[in-house]
Design a protein around this motif. Sequence first.
Motif, PDB file in Angstrom:
ATOM      1  N   TYR A 167       0.824  -1.201   0.000  1.00  0.00           N
ATOM      2  CA  TYR A 167       0.000   0.000   0.000  1.00  0.00           C
ATOM      3  C   TYR A 167       0.861   1.254   0.000  1.00  0.00           C
ATOM      4  O   TYR A 167       0.605   2.203  -0.737  1.00  0.00           O
ATOM      5  N   TYR A 215       2.578   3.115  -3.089  1.00  0.00           N
ATOM      6  CA  TYR A 215       1.774   4.116  -3.800  1.00  0.00           C
ATOM      7  C   TYR A 215       2.165   5.525  -3.374  1.00  0.00           C
ATOM      8  O   TYR A 215       2.343   6.420  -4.216  1.00  0.00           O
ATOM      9  N   ARG A 272       1.156  -0.800  -7.700  1.00  0.00           N
ATOM     10  CA  ARG A 272       0.946   0.309  -6.764  1.00  0.00           C
ATOM     11  C   ARG A 272       1.844   1.500  -7.095  1.00  0.00           C
ATOM     12  O   ARG A 272       1.431   2.652  -6.977  1.00  0.00           O
TER      13      ARG A 272
END
Length: 395
Positions: free
Chosen positions: A50, A53, A104
């Motif tokens: 995550y 990103y 990502r």
Amino acid sequence: MDGDRRRWRQCVLAGAVFAVCMAGTTLPTPLYGLYQEKFGFSELMVTVVYAVYAFGVIGVLLLAGNASDTVGRRPVLLAGLGFAAAGAGCFLCADAMGWLYAGRLLSGLSAGLFTGAATAYVMELAPRDGSSRATLVATAANMGGLGCGPLLAGILAQYAPWPLQLTFVVHLVLVAASAAVLLRLPETVRERRPLRTVRPQRPALPSGVRAVFGPAAIAAFVGFALFGVFTSVSPAFLAQSLDVHNLAVSGLVVALAFFASTAGQLAVGRVGVGRSLPLGCAGLLAGLALLAGALWWDQLSLVVLSALVGGAGQGLAFRGALSAVAAASPADRRAAVISTLFVVAYTGISVPVIGVGLLTGPMGLEGAGLVFIACMAVLVTTAGVHLLRRPVPTR
């Protein structure tokens, strides 16, 4: 009148393109559990995937945040759609962890290009007397798109076939349609220069801005950190602790936080910048407290309330922070100062989230979440008290 109607149509179409791009950045949120089952990685790896990103967004903001002012809005937005399509392609083909990291990172590059350029483009396409409504379109497109991503992915993964593929096929179709729309919209930058003239933007903080920037940046950091936790580990909490395995429900809970943020940002116009920052801090503190209660008592209703209250607080705090910092900045340094605020904000969705992942192993998801909440509560309380004692300028 016909000219205004045409310009509003173009403004809304640009907003729709903006929403499609931002939705792509949150599409994987309810799917991380499925990827964990497929690849067998830990909760720490979920948070790292995550956070990649955020690194992509920060890199673009620092290296090419002003590119659309130089080469034009449409070329930058088309490049952003290209990165969005490449990111969706990575998730579509994913058969190992490397594909997730690449997907990502490409999503981050896409969002970094879109965040400033698309906001400016939506504003410039609107009629001259429509700046307030254009701000509404840009805000709704940005945060609303972020909210639609997990909602769409959750519904498709739960009720349609090919849960790890169909979502990204749909997104690729939407990206292609967005590119076609963008090619029919006019360019708004009249004096364009070659790409080689784009220069990196260094973070800058003039001395006169520092008193306002400190508490504003803390509020932005905490708000984005709360969103980071919601979009990275809340689906795992819902599944493991609350026995909620419906992916559509997981996507909806995350979407509510973004939709509430949109409402909070829109409320700043009525509340005023001077009051929106301390009120936003109070909302963030209340959202953190509700999330702590959800972790402690395993209550789905408290998770939903946390998303709504914390999301509204994030919206109030972030738009208030952006307005206050912009107002306090010298005109010739404003873009650099705002870029610095965005760098701090996006750091909030990477570093604290990875910290939660690191603590999940020894402490469990609930324990790691409570430590995160305690740290963020101290930060946002400090900022809120400072803002009550020294309100930001309202000009």
